[in-house]
Design an enzyme around this catalytic site. Structure first.
Site, PDB file in Angstrom:
ATOM      1  CD  GLU A   1     -19.012 -16.939 -15.343  1.00  0.00           C
ATOM      2  OE1 GLU A   1     -20.196 -17.319 -15.356  1.00  0.00           O
ATOM      3  OE2 GLU A   1     -18.049 -17.721 -15.539  1.00  0.00           O
TER       4      GLU A   1
ATOM      5  CG  HIS B   1     -22.623 -18.356 -18.686  1.00  0.00           C
ATOM      6  ND1 HIS B   1     -23.018 -19.386 -19.503  1.00  0.00           N
ATOM      7  CD2 HIS B   1     -21.314 -18.596 -18.399  1.00  0.00           C
ATOM      8  CE1 HIS B   1     -21.990 -20.222 -19.695  1.00  0.00           C
ATOM      9  NE2 HIS B   1     -20.942 -19.755 -19.043  1.00  0.00           N
TER      10      HIS B   1
HETATM   11 CO    CO Z   1     -19.023 -20.756 -18.856  1.00  0.00          CO
END
Ligand code: CO
Length: 510
Positions: free
Chosen positions: A275, A278
């Site tokens: 994450e 991201h």
């Molecule tokens: Co992902």
């Protein structure tokens, strides 16, 4: 008002008018994102009815603005002046037209029905999963497949209705192209698995699986890792949620979440890194694109390439743990007392077929996606029926991974995607893995000595490279363009093969 810096967009009157609407649309979307983030993190259970109403009202306002004559007229006017436009103007027009087209193609009654069925299916899927009984979800899923087929018709396609769905998540991807890619990936994976099977190396993972780790220590270590990755806590934060995700309200306000898994603590650790990948992408989109449709990752596949790049190419590398392992060992003294950095690195890279996609290792991961791709395509094309799914699922698991899940919870019901009508989404996971491999070799070529830099804690140069070549542009370029501009060729799965061979020949010593 949007930024103190000069605009990236041109000064043309028609672009300025278009931007005014684009900002409003994006503001509404981001308000919804804040509500959504809150729902998944801090909202008390009792808030759900109120929140559902708020989100639905907001979605209505967004839809109205998105499908308004005011917007399409502004798009059309701006299109006529594109002769004087720059790349950002063009992309703005392209992306706004794309979301306008998608919105107007679906009748309001149809969208309402979708919302109803999805929210019902979300419940029935959860219940079916808890009770591990596919039949409890089957009726809703049948309705969803009907709706999704209808949606494909509304959007339009030439070859397969599945094309229309793939294009929602990965613009430009078609079933034919995806089938070719998966064919290659299947062969690549098979070759590597064969070599691993022949290897004499056995990998001890026991120390990863013991229970009773302090949650606080895990949290603190995760935060430290995010800092190593250059996730900026002045412009983002991490919280806890049932399912890890990332979202953003602005490049200066990016949220990631994590969860704690006991006993397998590395799955939350790598979830954090994933994450974080991201999140770093979103934090580094040029702020001058903020409040527009261009201020987000280029596509789901390109987004996933970044989370996977950080999770696997950096986060599961020996040089990364040469840097971070001493701290980890200090944090979990007793558990890791007799575990060397090499043992640890082998353990986090061990290859074992798993029932669920989210627990899969790097080698077998794409087989989970392949299976869903084949099933989705056949379902949407009407070649198979919903009631036969558990049987088909298990047969494919047996064929591709050599194991059969003991129940539907760990089988056909494991993922949430279908309950929300997200058919065509799964292939973006594999696209991400393949993009990441190709990018990895470009980065290594452009930055010789990359591994040594990582081991020294100088990760910044990787982030800077990615910012310069990918992140800052947001959605300005299409996925194909990004990979071509960065690596000099179109998507080529051979890089993934090269990567697996290079890495696993070391892990399994062949
Ligand atoms: Co992902």
């Amino acid at each position: 008002m949007n930024s103190t810096k000069d605009s990236l967009f041109s000064n043309h009157e028609d672009i300025k008018k278009l931007l005014e609407i684009a900002y409003e649309l994006n503001d509404i979307e981001k308000i919804g994102a804040v509500l959504g983030w809150d729902q998944e993190t801090y909202m008390p259970k009792g808030g759900i009815t109120g929140r559902a109403n708020q989100l639905s009202t907001l979605a209505g306002i967004h839809h109205e603005k998105l499908t308004s004559d005011r917007l399409i007229n502004a798009i059309d006017r701006a299109s006529m002046t594109l002769g004087e436009a720059n790349v950002y103007d063009r992309s703005l027009v392209r992306e706004l037209r794309r979301i306008y087209d998608q919105a107007v193609k679906l009748p309001v009654e149809f969208v309402k029905r979708q919302t109803e069925v999805f929210s019902r299916a979300d419940q029935s899927w959860q219940e079916a999963k808890e009770k591990s009984d596919f039949r409890l979800f089957a009726d809703d899923l049948k309705e969803i497949v009907e709706l999704v087929r209808k949606q494909a018709e509304y959007f339009g396609f030439t070859d397969s209705p599945y094309d229309a769905l793939l294009d929602i998540y990965e613009p430009g991807l078609t079933s034919r192209k995806a089938a070719e890619i998966f064919k290659q990936v299947k062969v690549i994976t098979g070759n590597i698995l064969e070599k691993i099977e022949k290897s004499e190396v056995t990998i001890n993972q026991d120390f990863l699986k013991r229970t009773g780790l302090s949650k606080k220590k895990q949290w603190d270590f995760g935060i430290d890792i995010l800092k190593v990755m250059e996730f900026d806590f002045e412009r983002g934060r991490q919280d806890e949620s049932a399912h890890p995700f990332s979202t953003n309200f602005h490049p200066h306000d990016v949220r990631v979440t994590t969860r704690f898994t006991d006993p397998f603590f590395t799955s939350s650790l790598f979830g954090t890194i994933h994450e974080g990948g991201h999140g770093i992408y979103e934090q580094n989109v040029d702020e001058r694109l903020a409040r527009t449709v261009l201020c987000e990752g280029a596509s789901l596949g390109i987004h996933e390439s970044q989370s996977r790049f950080w999770e696997n190419y950096v986060g599961r590398s020996l040089s990364f743990w040469a840097l971070c392992y001493p701290e980890l060992r200090k944090t979990f003294k007793r558990r890791l007392k007799n575990v060397s950095v090499n043992d640890f690195w082998r353990a986090i890279n061990a290859v074992n077929p798993s029932y669920t996609r989210v627990e899969a290792d790097e080698v077998t991961y794409n087989l989970h996606v392949l299976l869903r791709f084949e099933i989705e395509k056949d379902l949407i094309e009407g070649k198979i029926e919903v009631e036969d799914l558990p049987e088909i699922w298990n047969a494919k698991m047996k064929e591709y991974l050599g194991i059969v899940p003991p129940n539907d919870e760990l089988g056909v019901l494991q993922d949430i995607h279908w309950s929300g009508g997200a058919f065509g989404y799964f292939p973006t996971y594999t696209m991400g893995n393949l993009y990441a491999a190709q990018m990895y070799y470009t980065i290594r070529e452009k930055i010789p000595g990359m591994d040594a830099y990582i081991a020294e804690g100088n990760v910044k140069f990787i982030t800077e490279f990615l910012i310069k070549n990918i992140y800052r542009y947001g959605k300005t370029f299409m996925p194909d363009e990004i990979i071509l501009r960065l690596t000099g060729e179109s998507l080529n799965p051979e890089y993934f093969e090269k990567y697996l061979e290079e890495k696993y020949s070391k892990v399994y010593k062949w």
